[in-house]
Design a protein around this motif. Sequence first.
Motif, PDB file in Angstrom:
ATOM      1  N   ARG A  23      -8.122   0.491  -4.949  1.00  0.00           N
ATOM      2  CA  ARG A  23      -8.556  -1.161  -5.336  1.00  0.00           C
ATOM      3  C   ARG A  23      -7.391  -2.076  -4.646  1.00  0.00           C
ATOM      4  N   LEU A  24      -6.181  -1.562  -4.739  1.00  0.00           N
ATOM      5  CA  LEU A  24      -5.116  -2.367  -4.015  1.00  0.00           C
ATOM      6  C   LEU A  24      -5.399  -2.454  -2.405  1.00  0.00           C
ATOM      7  N   GLU A  25      -5.701  -1.414  -1.801  1.00  0.00           N
ATOM      8  CA  GLU A  25      -5.976  -1.191  -0.380  1.00  0.00           C
ATOM      9  C   GLU A  25      -7.091  -1.958  -0.272  1.00  0.00           C
ATOM     10  N   ALA A  26      -8.320  -2.054  -0.992  1.00  0.00           N
ATOM     11  CA  ALA A  26      -9.569  -2.707  -0.766  1.00  0.00           C
ATOM     12  C   ALA A  26      -9.366  -4.098  -0.670  1.00  0.00           C
ATOM     13  N   LEU A  27      -8.501  -4.402  -1.835  1.00  0.00           N
ATOM     14  CA  LEU A  27      -8.323  -6.113  -1.986  1.00  0.00           C
ATOM     15  C   LEU A  27      -7.424  -6.518  -0.810  1.00  0.00           C
ATOM     16  N   LEU A  28      -6.340  -5.875  -0.248  1.00  0.00           N
ATOM     17  CA  LEU A  28      -5.852  -6.353   0.965  1.00  0.00           C
ATOM     18  C   LEU A  28      -6.562  -6.275   2.062  1.00  0.00           C
ATOM     19  N   ALA A  29      -7.402  -5.262   2.423  1.00  0.00           N
ATOM     20  CA  ALA A  29      -8.223  -5.230   3.425  1.00  0.00           C
ATOM     21  C   ALA A  29      -9.281  -6.399   3.379  1.00  0.00           C
ATOM     22  N   ARG A  30      -9.775  -6.711   2.236  1.00  0.00           N
ATOM     23  CA  ARG A  30     -10.681  -7.886   2.139  1.00  0.00           C
ATOM     24  C   ARG A  30      -9.918  -9.052   2.549  1.00  0.00           C
ATOM     25  N   ALA A  31      -8.624  -9.154   2.442  1.00  0.00           N
ATOM     26  CA  ALA A  31      -7.983 -10.243   2.516  1.00  0.00           C
ATOM     27  C   ALA A  31      -7.613 -10.421   4.063  1.00  0.00           C
ATOM     28  N   GLY A  32      -8.029  -9.400   4.608  1.00  0.00           N
ATOM     29  CA  GLY A  32      -7.642  -9.348   6.263  1.00  0.00           C
ATOM     30  C   GLY A  32      -6.275  -8.887   6.344  1.00  0.00           C
ATOM     31  N   LEU A  33      -5.683  -8.190   5.487  1.00  0.00           N
ATOM     32  CA  LEU A  33      -4.130  -7.824   5.817  1.00  0.00           C
ATOM     33  C   LEU A  33      -4.207  -5.963   6.111  1.00  0.00           C
ATOM     34  N   PRO A  34      -3.290  -5.758   6.791  1.00  0.00           N
ATOM     35  CA  PRO A  34      -3.022  -4.492   7.123  1.00  0.00           C
ATOM     36  C   PRO A  34      -2.767  -3.567   6.050  1.00  0.00           C
ATOM     37  N   THR A  35      -3.396  -2.251   5.870  1.00  0.00           N
ATOM     38  CA  THR A  35      -3.044  -1.634   4.821  1.00  0.00           C
ATOM     39  C   THR A  35      -2.330  -0.078   5.104  1.00  0.00           C
ATOM     40  N   ARG A  36      -2.149  -0.141   6.522  1.00  0.00           N
ATOM     41  CA  ARG A  36      -1.244   1.073   7.034  1.00  0.00           C
ATOM     42  C   ARG A  36      -0.127   0.650   7.653  1.00  0.00           C
ATOM     43  N   GLY A  37       0.906   1.545   7.606  1.00  0.00           N
ATOM     44  CA  GLY A  37       2.116   0.938   8.427  1.00  0.00           C
ATOM     45  C   GLY A  37       1.941   1.427   9.842  1.00  0.00           C
ATOM     46  N   PRO A  38       2.728   0.730  10.463  1.00  0.00           N
ATOM     47  CA  PRO A  38       2.917   1.072  12.060  1.00  0.00           C
ATOM     48  C   PRO A  38       3.681   2.202  12.334  1.00  0.00           C
ATOM     49  N   VAL A  39       3.495   3.203  13.196  1.00  0.00           N
ATOM     50  CA  VAL A  39       4.543   3.979  13.739  1.00  0.00           C
ATOM     51  C   VAL A  39       5.711   3.539  14.442  1.00  0.00           C
ATOM     52  N   LEU A  40       6.653   3.738  13.779  1.00  0.00           N
ATOM     53  CA  LEU A  40       8.136   3.045  14.226  1.00  0.00           C
ATOM     54  C   LEU A  40       8.679   3.800  15.303  1.00  0.00           C
ATOM     55  N   ASP A  41       8.488   5.177  15.422  1.00  0.00           N
ATOM     56  CA  ASP A  41       9.292   6.286  16.032  1.00  0.00           C
ATOM     57  C   ASP A  41       8.373   7.237  16.224  1.00  0.00           C
ATOM     58  N   GLU A  42       7.814   7.606  17.355  1.00  0.00           N
ATOM     59  CA  GLU A  42       6.890   8.869  17.658  1.00  0.00           C
ATOM     60  C   GLU A  42       7.533  10.174  17.180  1.00  0.00           C
ATOM     61  N   CYS A  57       0.843  -1.166   0.071  1.00  0.00           N
ATOM     62  CA  CYS A  57       0.046   0.078   0.023  1.00  0.00           C
ATOM     63  C   CYS A  57       0.962   1.322  -0.205  1.00  0.00           C
ATOM     64  N   MET A  58       1.891   1.035   0.766  1.00  0.00           N
ATOM     65  CA  MET A  58       2.782   2.440   0.721  1.00  0.00           C
ATOM     66  C   MET A  58       3.480   2.633  -0.471  1.00  0.00           C
ATOM     67  N   ALA A  59       4.191   1.590  -1.108  1.00  0.00           N
ATOM     68  CA  ALA A  59       4.529   1.586  -2.341  1.00  0.00           C
ATOM     69  C   ALA A  59       3.511   2.108  -3.428  1.00  0.00           C
ATOM     70  N   ALA A  60       2.630   1.646  -3.373  1.00  0.00           N
ATOM     71  CA  ALA A  60       1.370   2.186  -4.509  1.00  0.00           C
ATOM     72  C   ALA A  60       1.212   3.673  -4.190  1.00  0.00           C
ATOM     73  N   HIS A  61       1.219   4.039  -2.964  1.00  0.00           N
ATOM     74  CA  HIS A  61       0.836   5.619  -2.591  1.00  0.00           C
ATOM     75  C   HIS A  61       1.963   6.272  -3.196  1.00  0.00           C
ATOM     76  N   LEU A  62       3.255   5.684  -2.957  1.00  0.00           N
ATOM     77  CA  LEU A  62       4.341   6.439  -3.665  1.00  0.00           C
ATOM     78  C   LEU A  62       4.274   6.336  -5.244  1.00  0.00           C
ATOM     79  N   SER A  63       3.909   5.346  -5.944  1.00  0.00           N
ATOM     80  CA  SER A  63       3.557   5.358  -7.237  1.00  0.00           C
ATOM     81  C   SER A  63       2.637   6.264  -7.700  1.00  0.00           C
ATOM     82  N   CYS A  64       1.579   6.442  -6.769  1.00  0.00           N
ATOM     83  CA  CYS A  64       0.572   7.658  -7.294  1.00  0.00           C
ATOM     84  C   CYS A  64       1.304   8.969  -7.051  1.00  0.00           C
ATOM     85  N   ALA A  65       1.928   9.206  -5.906  1.00  0.00           N
ATOM     86  CA  ALA A  65       2.651  10.523  -5.917  1.00  0.00           C
ATOM     87  C   ALA A  65       3.589  10.820  -6.976  1.00  0.00           C
TER      88      ALA A  65
END
Length: 189
Positions: A99-118, A80-88
């Motif tokens: 479409r990609l985010e919807a497909l991955l969400a329907r697959a039960g997978l995360p579509t957002r990255g975690p925060v690694l450093d506040e 999802c992050m790479a797709a957003h980069l591609s769009c940008a």
Amino acid sequence: MEFFAWLEEHMHALRACEGAALAHAVQRSCQIKADVVARDECETGLRAILNFGHTFGHAIEAGMGYGRWLHGEAVAAGMCMAAHLSCALGLAGCSLVRRLEALLARAGLPTRGPVLDERDNAGRYLALMRLDKKSEGGAIRFITIERPGRAALRTAPDALVREVIDHCCAAEAVPVASVAEHSAVLVGV
């Protein structure tokens, strides 16, 4: 493109572990990978497209601590992050990202990255991604997409990557079009 549409149409069957759907998905995935590997046996470039989502995904795994997220979960968020980069970068339309985010969400997978450093989340991602095997001389190379089945290895300005990370790891998503429009100014698209 056809397989992507097939996945969209059959995700319910895949989630229900229906044998015929699973067999087709595994067979088609293996065919696609074998075709890419056969066309790039010596790993001269094309084979890198098999790592779509892995640059961000490996940063997630390393930043979270290996085992906190499954590899597939980290790669899904990374896709999802790479797709957003591609769009940008003006390579992929926002509709493909949705479409990609919807497909991955329907697959039960995360579509957002975690925060690694506040304090500097994007900085942490960038530092970890510079360690990725696709990086060369400190330049991070990303697998970007233009459409399903069409990907390429590219670099992107750190400022743009920071925006994408901030967008994709935010608690509330900024509309994709806003990120793409603002980012287009940065890269001169």
